[in-house]
Structure formats: C-alpha cells, structure tokens
Design a protein around this motif. Structure first.
Motif, PDB file in Angstrom:
ATOM      1  N   TYR A   1       9.818   5.362 -27.138  1.00  0.00           N
ATOM      2  CA  TYR A   1       8.926   6.511 -27.345  1.00  0.00           C
ATOM      3  C   TYR A   1       7.772   6.127 -28.262  1.00  0.00           C
ATOM      4  O   TYR A   1       6.627   6.472 -28.011  1.00  0.00           O
TER       5      TYR A   1
ATOM      6  N   LEU B   1       5.218   4.116 -26.311  1.00  0.00           N
ATOM      7  CA  LEU B   1       4.414   4.959 -25.419  1.00  0.00           C
ATOM      8  C   LEU B   1       3.404   5.757 -26.225  1.00  0.00           C
ATOM      9  O   LEU B   1       2.225   5.834 -25.871  1.00  0.00           O
ATOM     10  N   GLY B   2       3.890   6.334 -27.302  1.00  0.00           N
ATOM     11  CA  GLY B   2       3.002   7.145 -28.136  1.00  0.00           C
ATOM     12  C   GLY B   2       1.847   6.318 -28.652  1.00  0.00           C
ATOM     13  O   GLY B   2       0.695   6.758 -28.669  1.00  0.00           O
TER      14      GLY B   2
ATOM     15  N   SER C   1       5.490  11.912 -27.113  1.00  0.00           N
ATOM     16  CA  SER C   1       6.333  10.786 -27.528  1.00  0.00           C
ATOM     17  C   SER C   1       6.658  10.871 -29.005  1.00  0.00           C
ATOM     18  O   SER C   1       7.800  10.692 -29.420  1.00  0.00           O
TER      19      SER C   1
ATOM     20  N   LYS D   1       9.047  13.651 -29.833  1.00  0.00           N
ATOM     21  CA  LYS D   1      10.427  13.324 -29.455  1.00  0.00           C
ATOM     22  C   LYS D   1      11.038  12.384 -30.489  1.00  0.00           C
ATOM     23  O   LYS D   1      12.109  12.644 -31.035  1.00  0.00           O
ATOM     24  N   SER D   2      10.329  11.279 -30.801  1.00  0.00           N
ATOM     25  CA  SER D   2      10.932  10.324 -31.733  1.00  0.00           C
ATOM     26  C   SER D   2      11.068  10.977 -33.106  1.00  0.00           C
ATOM     27  O   SER D   2      12.047  10.772 -33.808  1.00  0.00           O
TER      28      SER D   2
END
Length: 1321
Positions: A754, A757-758, A819, A822-823
C-alpha cells in the motif's frame, strides 16, 4: 476502602470526563452553532476611541493591500503583451528582406509589410527598457505591500491585545466579586479554562484574522474586477465553471465530517471496552482475563478501521475530482480564450492571462477567507459565557460599600427560623426552620451527625450565602443590612482543612488583616503556639509554605491558620472542627492555643471530640437542619438525646483502649454510614469539604479497636500529591524524546505494498504542478506563431494535454488517498492493540498513578495512535509529493534556461519561507500566549480554588491586584509581538513581488541579448514559483509532525516499559499438587502512589490448607492490602509471602492467580450476559453451560436467574447496574466457584448487603468454603465466629490471634468488640 482504590475515586472520574470532552469536541462544534452567541461587533465592546481608530486604519490598509495582487496581474498582462510583440518582431525580422522603419516593419523598399488582414506590424520594442519599467512597477507594488501589511497587522494585533487585557481584568475582577453560591455551580477548572482558552478564542476573533479576512475579500472583489475589465466573456465562462469546484469542496467537507463522526462512534465502542477493562483492572488481573480482553478490544477496532478507510477513499475521490476539474477548467479557459485572442481579437494575450488569473486568484481568496469565519464564530461563542459573567450582578457583592457598620459590637448572633438550601443542590434542604441564640462572649459548641447543617450555619454567619427564609442577626441587626467587608472583618475562622497561600508564613498571617506590623504577627503566632516551631525553621517567618501549605504538617498549618485568625483580633471566632485532622500531640497544642484565643470572644465551635466540647458554655445538638437540644454538658447528658449517644459511644471507645494505653486518644474511626454519607453529599462543588468532613465525622463516636485511622490526612495527601503531580506531569511530558521515524515505520511494515502504491500516486501528483507550468508557457508561446492553422493545431493539442493531465490526476489522487488511509488505519489499529496489551501487562501499582487513571489511558489510546498515523502514511505522501514537485520543476527550469533559473532559485528559500510563515500566521499565535499567561493563571486558580478562605479574610482585592500585576508582562510581550508579527507578515507578503521584479528584468535581458524565447522566461519563473508556494502550503497542511513523533514516543515508552511484576505464562515456577498453605512473614508494604504511609508494618500470620483465616480490624489497618499481596497485585517491600512454602515472587503469576478465587465487597461485573460473567471465572478454557448452572446453584443464584425472562442471557448492564447488590454478589461468588480455586479470598463479601440477601450470600459462601483455604475480611463479627483463626489487626500488624473462644477468654480487644456489639469500620 477497596472501592476507592479500584478507580472510582473522584480524581479518576474527573479524568474520565476529560476523555469524554475530547469526544464531545466534535459534537460541540455542531452544538455551538445553535448556541446563542454574541453579535460580532459586540466583541469590540471594550475598545476605546484610540483602538477604534487603530482598527479603522488597519482595515483601510487591508483593503488597499487586497488590491495589490490584482494590480500585479495588470502589470503581468501588459508584460505578456510586450513579450509577444517582441517575439513577433523577431520572427518577422528573420526574413532578410524586412527591416524596421519608424516602428513599422517594412520591406527593404520602404513600403509597410501588411499581414493578410491588412494590419501593419509594429516593431522597435525596446525590450530591456520596457522590462526595467515593469520591474519598477513590481518593486513599487512590493514596497506598498510591505508598508500596508505591516500597518494592517500591527494595528489590529495591538488593538486586540489592549482589549483582551481589559477583558481579562474585568472578567477576573467580576469573578472575585461573585457570591460563593456562584462558585458552587461553576467548577474552578471550567473557570480556569475560560480564563485561558475562551479569552484566547476571542483574541483570535478580533485580532489579525479580521484584517486578513478584509484583505482576502478585497482581493476577491478586485480580482473579479480585473477579470471583467480585461474581458467579460472569458470571465463569465470561468465563473460558470467555478460552482463545480465549490460544490466538490463543500461535499467533501460534509462527507469527511460525517465519516469522522461514524469513525469516532465506532471507536467509542472500543474505547468503552478499554475504559471498562482499565477501570476494573484488578478483577481482570485476578481472573486472568488479559488475553480475552485484548481480543475483545481488537474486535471492536475493526469497525473503526473500516470507517477510516472509507474516509480515506472518499477524500481521495474528492481530491482527485477537484484537481481534475481544475485542469479541465484550464483547458476550457485557454481554448476559449485563445479563440477570443486569435479569431475575434477581443483580447490581447496579456488580457487572457490577466482575466484567467484574476478570476482564479479571486476565487481562491474567497475560499481562504472561510477559516477566518470559523475563528469569528468560535470567538463569538466563547465570548458568550465570558460576557454573561461580566454582565452578571452578584447577589452578595463583597466589593460594595453599601450597608452600615456598627460603632460597638457586642457579638450576639441569632438565627430566626432560617431555611436554607445550597444553590447547587436546590432540592436538598439543609437548614429547616433553625432557631439558635449565641450569646456574646460565650463559647457555643455545635454537635450532631454529618449533614445536619452545622457548617452551613457558620457559612451563613460569614454571609457566604443568604438564607432562603428567615434571617441571621448580629446584635439585633439583620446581617444583610450590614457592610459585607466590615462584617467579615469582625470574624476569625479556623477550618478543619486550613488553606494557606503559596507564600511565606509571615505573609500568610498578614493576610489576616491589612497593615499588620511584625510585632503583631509575632504576638499572634505566640498566642497560637506557633512561635516556637516557626523560630526553629531555618528561615523563620520567611519560610515558604509551598502550594496549599504542602511543606507544613497538619498541626503546623492549623496553628498558622489560628495565628492568621487571631491577628484580625476578631469579635467572633468560628472554629470548624479545627483539631479533627491532627494527631494527639499536635491536638493538645492546638487545643491549648484555641482555649487561649476564645477568651472574651463570641466563639462557635464545631467538634467531634468531646474533650474539646466539654468546657463549652452552651452545647447545641443538631439533627436534620434543626437545633434539637441546647444546654450544658450535664444537662444534655440527662436529656438522653443526640449528645448522649455521642458521649456514650465515645466513652466506650475510651474504655476499650485502657488495655493498650499507648493508643488512647488515637481512637478515631469513621462511623459505619461513612460511605452512605459520602454518597449523599458527593454532588456539588461543596463536595470536597463535606467529603473530608464526613470521613472524620463522629470521629470518636464509636468504640474502636485501637488503631488510629486518619483518613483526612490521607485524602489530603492524595490531593497534595495530585497537585504535585500536575506539576510533574508538565515536566514528564517534556522529557519524552520524539521517536525515530524508522521505528514507527517498522510497525507499518506489513503494509508496504500500500505504501508503495501510495508513493507512486504521490509522485505523479507531485509532477503535475510543473507540467502545468510547461503547458501554460507553451500556450503563451503559441500566440506569436504566424501561421493560423499551425497555431490552432498547437492550441488544441495543449488543451487536450490539460484534459489528459486532469484525468490522470483524478486516479493518482485517489490512489494516494486510499493507499495511505488503508496503511494508516491498519497501523493505528495495530498500535492501539499493542498499546492496550502493554497496558494490561503492567503491574497494578502502575494504575495507581493518577497519570494512568482509566480515563487518561483510554484517551491516550484514542489519540496517540491516530496521531502517529499522521507521521507515517499521509506524511510520506506529502514528502514524496513535495520532492517530485521540486525535482520536476528544477529539471524543467534548468533544462530550458539555467541562467534565469539560478536567479529565480536565489529567491526560492524566501518564497518557501513566506509560504510556511503565512500558514503559521493563520493558525495564529495563540500558543505562545498560553505560556506567558501561566503565572497569571496560577494566581487566578489559587484564588478561585480557595475562594472561601479569601472571602472569609475579605482579601479579594489583593488577589485582583496580584493578578493584574502578573498580566503586565504578557501584555507588554503581546504589544511587542504585534510589531514583530507585522514585520514578518509584511516581509512574507512582499517577497514574491521582489522575486518577480528581479527575474523578469533579467529575463528581458536574456531575451534581447541571448535570443532566449520569451515563453521560456514564463516557463522557468512559473515552474519555480509554483513549486515554492506549493511547498510552503504543503508544509502547513501536514498534520503536526512533531506531535506525531512525541505521541509515538509515548506509545513506545509504554510498549518498552518492563512491568515490575511479570504476568507472562513462561516466567516463574508452577507445580501440580497445589495445597494452598499461605504464610505472611514480616511483610512491610507501602502503596507506590502514597510512599509516605506505611500500610503493613511487619505482618506475620499463616493459614494451613483447608483452614479459614479471618482478619478483623478498623479501616486502613491493612486487611485488604494483605489480600492484594497474596494475589501479587503488589510485592511486599520487605518480608515474604510464602505459598506452599515457596516465596510468591518466584511463582508464575498466571499460575498463582489461577489457584485463587476472590469475592470482593463491590464486585465488578462486565457489561455482558450473566453467563458470560460467570464464565469469566476461568479464562483459560471455555466454561460449559452445565458448569455455569452448577456454580450458580452453589451460589444460590440459579433460582433467581430462572425467574428472569432471558435467564442466563440477561445483560447485567454497565458495571452490573441492572442488578441489585445481593444479585451481583452472588454472580461474583459463582464466578469464583467456576474457577475451582484452592484459595478463596472474601473481602467483606457481605458488608454491603441487607439482612435478607446477607443470609443467602452467607450460606453460599459457607458452601464455597468447604475444603478450601479461605481468607475472610469482615466487619460483622457474626460472619467470622466459625473461622479457624481470627487475626485482629491494627496499623498493619496483628495484635492478637486465635479462635473465637480463645480470644473471648483473653478479654482483650476482640472481646471488647464482641461484647459492645459495635460495628468495626
């Protein structure tokens, strides 16, 4: 006693409220909108004409300053046109057949060159001269801005500082004038926050924010004006699109608010679990439920995590949408604008730039004006409570000069059928038709049980309150008609808990009366028996007594207070239990001092020890707010009323002690209904006085097992320690070193995909700004292309690129938002879980520290973890974004023209700084003020906490003066800061104009001398400048990074702490044939939170397997403590607890606890079903329903449960509130039986029950005791007669032990207890 330790003490509950406040803050904002507020202009009601003038001038400056940016656009537009013309000329002149004659481009033969549409082309643009002109314009605007913004800020800030100073003074002065009843209804803590926070909010609303608001609105108006002047068609097109932006921003704000609400709600569930578990940590530890609770907490976190991720997604979508729309706007505006420039020629290229940016800047400023509105709203709401107080007229005004004074005072006091109730508790009648006469010169003693209205009468004499009916008279005059200050100057009062102020002894005595000489002070201290101990101190009378008198012992404080009362030379002396808090030694001394003091004065004395009352002239017995009897000692003994009961009880107590002479007068123990009394009084802020009093109430009215139990000093020590803790708390926080980021990231390791991606998303977002600079300059470049088709093709191509960038940015923003959310949420949950587990691992002593009260810990779990999230996810995104932004900008700039880039780069640090600066300015400078005001805050809080003492001494004016003196320094600082702030602000605002001046002038030079294309000049400058400002902004929007690191450090500190008693399964020994033999060998112990009180002083007692040992003794003698040592909640400081001959500290804690079942006086149940509560008895396995029912039958619980509609699935409510005490007690017994323990601990298991339930519960307990080692603590002797060993405890050691018969034969303490049938406690 147990109850108080288990975390319901008043101190804790306060912390819990604070935690709730934190949750409320979010709801509060909504509430405040409906709350009545003060009109905006009302905020300025304390301004003088000077300040009004300053504010008007300041506003004018802001208004003009607002026009600067749009003005700059005009210059920018003209400059663009110049560049375009020059470029066209250069292109034309590349043809060798053309030349420039008379500013017209001509063929070599002299005829003018005409374009296809018959227009001649101008030439001869002296680009350098033009640029010099423009540079001068820029510098002119810059200087103007410098001066204007300095004045705008300085005037507003200093005007605000003056008004705030005035509000502070007025407010405090008004508070000191309020009657005591008002303080009962307003907590001191709340008043203190109002003094600091609310006034700061008003300050934010009337200072720089106003001028910034005016400036922004003015920029908005002028920006649109520039747009409409330049080209109305394009302006309208751009305006038409802007609602889309506004809509997105509005929707996003709403969605975020709602989702945050949901997330908080979901977290609140987990928070409630944490709070419940931490509040009943002893029960959790005793039953080994740590692992189970951690799981339950984690289950509740999942929901909060889901909402958090949803929030991240939605923010991502909206951010993406915003940027997408912005780029589409660019595309539309440039496409339509270029049409206007090329086809209809309504606009010049410069006009296009001017219109587009005018509208854009205008709209942005309108958006940025909204935070100011928020500051105004919160200022108005805050002003409401402050102005209400300022406008309130006190009912009893201690500053007023009204009322007459008597020339000669005899000192007769009469109460004529007085009725009274406290304003904070109007429903409780305190005095009920009270009639008393107190004769001048006599000593009258008031006696009676707690809550019968004795102290209240004293407060009415001081006129802290006015009676609701009836009247109090002095020498026949209603005291309401007398002057208040004069009345109070006649009265000297010595309270049970005297309040000293944090200054020297001499100053404290001087508070008694204004203008006292040193001789008088010494004389008074001699009368008070204080002179000798004062002279023995190193600094004698200049010794500091510490906050609240904390450096002095009780007896010393009491004598200083008496000296303070005597120095007044009062006609009336009020003694409110003046000696109850002292030990014998000091009591005798103080008593002697009081007897001296009483001579020739009207004295009213409230006391519980008969020795102090016997020699009073008149004794008045109180009951339920009435005076029921009056007479001398002997008369009242014959009446056999209230007084008689007191006396007989006390005398029995005396006889008890004859066997142990050394303990005589220490026989003071609270009466049986102490806790009940407490419950009755624990509302209202009068509570603390009553709380302490009801504990020492009837102090010796009961026969006693010798053993002084001095709760007062205990409570006082706790309060003291709390005060010192507050101080140390401040310090403790500073010592924490911010945590290294690497360690925070370690916890985030599982989420690396994540994060990756972020980061990719963030990198794309970062490069968008420079891309925009590229395209923007490209468009300006197209205007100089001669071939119309080529021009069109290029423009369309660029517009399409804008659209593509918009779409890409939508996805990349979403990617970044989602992302990292989420993380981040996963990290928050993980940290919360680890944090909670770490808390449950700590030893019980850790929870005794007020800093670790359940409320504080739950707040810490809630806030710290989410703060840390700010340091990882979004922070990394921000950093990646900024880095790519800068990187791309520099690559573009230096690639196209390194020389110009170097010049612009010189200004970059300044521009970046100005961005940071402005963001800091917006958050305001409130934080710096807070520290400056601490000294004043100490004065105000000392004054408000001790308002009764101050009112009694009529010293309100002193404190007002002191407070105003403390305000001087911060006020000077604030005025100085106005100038500093003004200069910084002005510099931040003008630096960009200077940057433009220098770079465009040099750009012009490069264009003319080195043939640089003019669009490159725009490209370089806009690339670098946008990146710099974006940077400045970015740095301001990030959640506070430093705070996150400190929060993380606090969490890690918790995770790294090694508990003193290890609860892990692996540590320590365990064995199979556990017998249950327990012995205490010379145990000494003090609670870590109260190191000065030794609770156990060499406890020696042992019990064999299967025997029952009973502890008897007065409260505080260490009975419950011994049980806690056995459970290993604590380890003894010296000595050992041996279990089956093995020392307890070598045994595995979970194993030891699994062999022990405990039933305490106030059983703690969890908020789940009855069955689950019983199952809690054994957390190492799942307890079957059969076992539950079996245990319930043994506990006499089964039949009752079967009568409930849901049987065993019935929810017990929070803390078991749905059940009666007897029912809760039996569930607790069933829970202990399910454990099938070898050792059973019964801590006053039946004391809280009525007779009916007691019989049932007692039967259940007798059943449970079969074949187990049992330790019983009891207050009712009937419950322990069958015990194998009875140990009588006093002051932490066993004074006698044996069976019931042996002890009866001994005829010592136990025998006395049984024969008098007295309750022990």
């Amino acid at each position: 006693m147990m109850k108080n330790k288990s975390g319901n003490s008043p101190e804790d509950s306060e912390v819990i409220y604070n935690a709730e406040d934190a949750d409320l803050k979010n709801g509060e904002v909504k509430k405040k909108e409906n709350a009545p507020t003060v009109g905006f202009f009302q905020l300025f009601r304390f301004s003088t004409w000077k300040e009004v003038l300053m504010m008007v001038v300041g506003s004018f400056c802001s208004l003009v300053h607002g026009a600067a940016t749009p003005l700059m656009l005009l210059v920018y537009g003209m400059m663009t046109n110049t560049f375009v013309e020059y470029e066209v000329e250069i292109l034309e002149l590349t043809d060798p057949n053309k030349t420039c004659i008379n500013n017209t481009i001509s063929w070599m033969n002299g005829s003018a060159v005409q374009r296809p549409d018959n227009v001649t082309i101008y030439c001869g643009v002296d680009i350098e001269a033009e640029m010099t002109n423009f540079a001068l314009y820029y510098i002119g605007i810059g200087v103007g801005v410098l001066i204007l913004s300095y004045f705008q800020i300085t005037f507003w800030v200093s005007a605000a500082a003056r008004q705030i100073q005035r509000i502070r003074k007025t407010y405090f002065r008004k508070i000191m004038r309020m009657e005591i009843g008002w303080f009962d209804c307003n907590s001191v803590g709340e008043l203190n926050t109002r003094m600091s926070d609310d006034i700061n909010k008003i300050n934010n609303a009337i200072a720089d924010q106003v001028s910034i608001f005016i400036e922004r609105i003015s920029t908005f108006i002028f920006g649109f004006m520039v747009g409409f002047i330049g080209g109305w068609k394009l302006t309208l097109v751009v305006i038409a699109v802007s609602p889309l932006l506004g809509l997105a921003a509005g929707l996003m704000a709403m969605a975020v608010a709602r989702l945050t609400g949901r997330e908080l709600k979901a977290y609140a569930k987990a928070g409630a679990v944490a709070d419940e578990v931490l509040s009943s940590i002893r029960t959790v530890a005793a039953f080994g439920g740590e692992h189970k609770e951690a799981e339950r907490y984690d289950r509740n976190l999942v929901q909060a995590q889901e909402w958090g991720i949803k929030k991240g997604m939605i923010i991502g979508v909206f951010q993406g949408y915003l940027w997408c729309i912005i780029f589409l706007c660019y595309a539309l505006a440039f496409w339509f604008g270029s049409k206007l420039v090329i086809e209809t020629q309504e606009l010049t290229p410069g006009g296009l730039v001017q219109v587009f940016f005018g509208v854009l800047i205008g709209a942005m400023n309108l958006g940025q004006a909204s935070p100011c509105l928020e500051a105004f709203a919160s200022g108005r709401a805050a002003a409401k409570s402050i102005f209400d107080t300022i406008d309130r007229e006190p009912e009893i005004d201690c500053f007023s000069d009204e009322g007459h004074t008597l020339d000669k005072v005899k000192g007769d006091i009469e109460f004529h059928s007085v009725n009274f109730n406290y304003p904070s508790r109007p429903e409780v009648k305190i005095l009920d038709d009270l009639n008393i006469v107190v004769k001048a010169g006599e000593t009258t003693a008031f006696v009676g049980p707690s809550g019968s209205g004795k102290t209240t009468t004293i407060q009415l004499i001081q006129r802290f309150y006015d009676p609701s009916e009836g009247m109090v008279s002095l020498d026949g005059h209603d005291i309401r008609s007398l002057n208040i200050q004069w009345l109070r100057s006649l009265i000297g009062i010595v309270e049970q808990e005297p309040v000293l102020f944090a200054t020297t002894i001499a100053e404290n005595i001087r508070y008694g009366r204004a203008g006292v000489t040193m001789e008088e002070i010494i004389e008074a201290s001699k009368q008070a028996n204080a002179y000798n101990f004062i002279m023995s101190l190193p600094q004698t009378f200049d010794t500091l007594v510490g906050e609240g008198g904390g450096q002095m012992s009780g007896g010393q404080k009491q004598r200083i207070a008496i000296a303070r009362a005597l120095v007044r030379n009062p006609r009336i002396l009020l003694l409110d239990m003046a000696t109850s808090a002292l030990d014998n030694e000091s009591e005798a001394v103080v008593q002697e001092a009081l007897d001296k003091a009483r001579q020739g004065r009207t004295t009213i004395s409230i006391a519980h020890r008969l020795s102090t009352i016997r020699n009073a002239d008149v004794i008045v017995g109180f009951e339920h707010g009435r005076a029921v009897e009056r007479g001398t000692h002997s008369q009242l003994l014959d009446r056999k009323g209230v007084y008689f009961t007191l006396v007989t009880l006390q005398n029995q107590g005396k006889d008890t002690d004859t066997d142990k002479p050394e303990n005589t007068a220490e026989s003071r123990v609270t009466e049986e209904d102490g806790p009940e009394e407490l419950r009755r009084f624990s509302s209202g802020s009068y509570e603390s006085v009553l709380r302490r009093r009801s504990l020492s109430q009837l102090s010796n009215s009961l026969p006693v097992i010798s053993g002084k139990f001095d709760l007062n000093s205990d409570l006082f020590e706790m309060e003291e320690s709390e005060n010192t803790n507050k101080k140390s708390k401040g310090k403790a926080k500073e010592d924490i070193k911010p945590a290294p980021v690497a360690r925070i990231l370690k916890y985030n390791r599982p989420e690396w995909p994540y994060m990756l991606l972020g980061s990719i998303g963030a990198a794309i977002n970062g490069s968008l700004n420079p891309m925009y600079a590229l395209l923007f300059s490209q468009i300006l470049g197209t205007f100089s292309i001669q071939d119309p088709d080529d021009q069109k093709r290029q423009i369309n191509g660029i517009c399409i690129l804008f659209v593509v960038i918009g779409v890409v940015s939508f996805f990349s923003q979403f990617l970044q938002g989602y992302s990292f959310a989420k993380s981040g949420e996963l990290l928050t949950r993980r940290l919360r879980k680890f944090g909670f587990q770490a808390m449950l691992k700590q030893e019980i002593g850790w929870f005794d520290d007020p800093m670790n009260s359940p409320g504080a810990l739950t707040t810490r779990l809630a806030t710290n973890a989410s703060m840390v999230q700010g340091a990882t996810g979004s922070q990394i995104g921000m950093i990646v974004n900024s880095l790519t932004n800068i990187g791309a900008s520099f690559i573009i700039a230096y690639y196209f023209s390194w020389k110009l880039s170097l010049v612009v780069t010189c200004f970059l640090p300044l521009i970046g700084l100005s961005g940071v600066f402005q963001s800091k300015m917006l958050t305001g400078l409130a934080n710096e003020d807070k520290t400056a005001l601490e000294a004043a805050g100490q004065v105000s809080s000392e004054a408000m906490s001790n308002i009764r003492t101050i009112a009694g001494l009529a010293k309100e004016k002193n404190f007002v003066a002191q407070f105003e003196k403390q305000l001087q320094a911060p006020y000077k600082a604030a005025k100085k800061k106005a100038h500093v702030y003004g200069i910084c602000f002005a510099f931040a605002r003008c630096v960009i104009f200077m940057a433009y001046a220098a770079s465009f002038r040099y750009g012009g030079y490069l264009v003319s001398h080195e043939g640089l294309q003019y669009m490159m000049v725009f490209r370089v400058i806009s690339a670098l400048v946008t990146s710099a400002t974006a940077l400045g902004r970015a740095s301001s929007f990030t959640p506070d990074y430093a705070k996150a690191k400190i929060s993380a450090a606090q969490l890690f500190q918790l995770l790294d702490r090694v508990p003193k008693i290890n609860v892990s399964k692996t540590e320590g020994q365990s064995w199979n044939d556990f017998k249950g033999k327990v012995e205490f060998k010379g145990c000494r112990f003090t609670y870590p939170s109260r190191p000065d009180v030794q609770v156990l002083r060499g406890l020696v007692v042992s019990v064999h397997p299967g025997q029952t040992l009973a502890f008897v003794g007065s409260s505080g003698c260490g009975k419950s403590t011994s049980v806690q040592l056995l459970e290993r909640f604590y380890d003894p400081d010296e000595g050992q607890v041996l279990i089956d001959g093995r020392p307890s500290d070598s045994i595995s804690v979970p194993f030891l606890r699994s062999q022990i079942g405990i039933v305490s006086q106030e059983p703690v149940l969890f908020d789940c079903s009855i069955a689950e509560n019983i199952q809690y008895g054994d957390n190492s396995r799942t307890v079957s329903m059969e076992e539950i029912i079996d245990a319930a039958k043994k506990a006499y619980l089964h039949d009752f449960v079967m009568t409930l509609p849901d049987k065993y699935e019935t929810q017990v409510g929070a803390q078991g509130s749905q059940l009666s005490r007897g029912q809760k007690q039996r569930i607790a017994i069933a829970r202990a039986i399910v454990r099938n323990p070898k050792i059973l601990l019964l801590d006053e298991a039946t004391s809280a029950l009525d007779t009916e339930s007691e019989k049932t519960v007692q039967a259940a307990l007798d059943e449970a005791r079969q074949g187990r080692t049992c330790i019983v603590i009891a207050h009712r002797l009937s419950t322990i007669q069958s015990a194998d060993i009875i140990a009588v405890m006093s002051q932490g050691e066993v004074i006698e032990k044996g069976t019931h018969d042996e002890l009866m034969a001994k005829k010592a303490a136990y025998y006395k207890l049984v024969t008098t049938g007295a309750p022990i406690s």
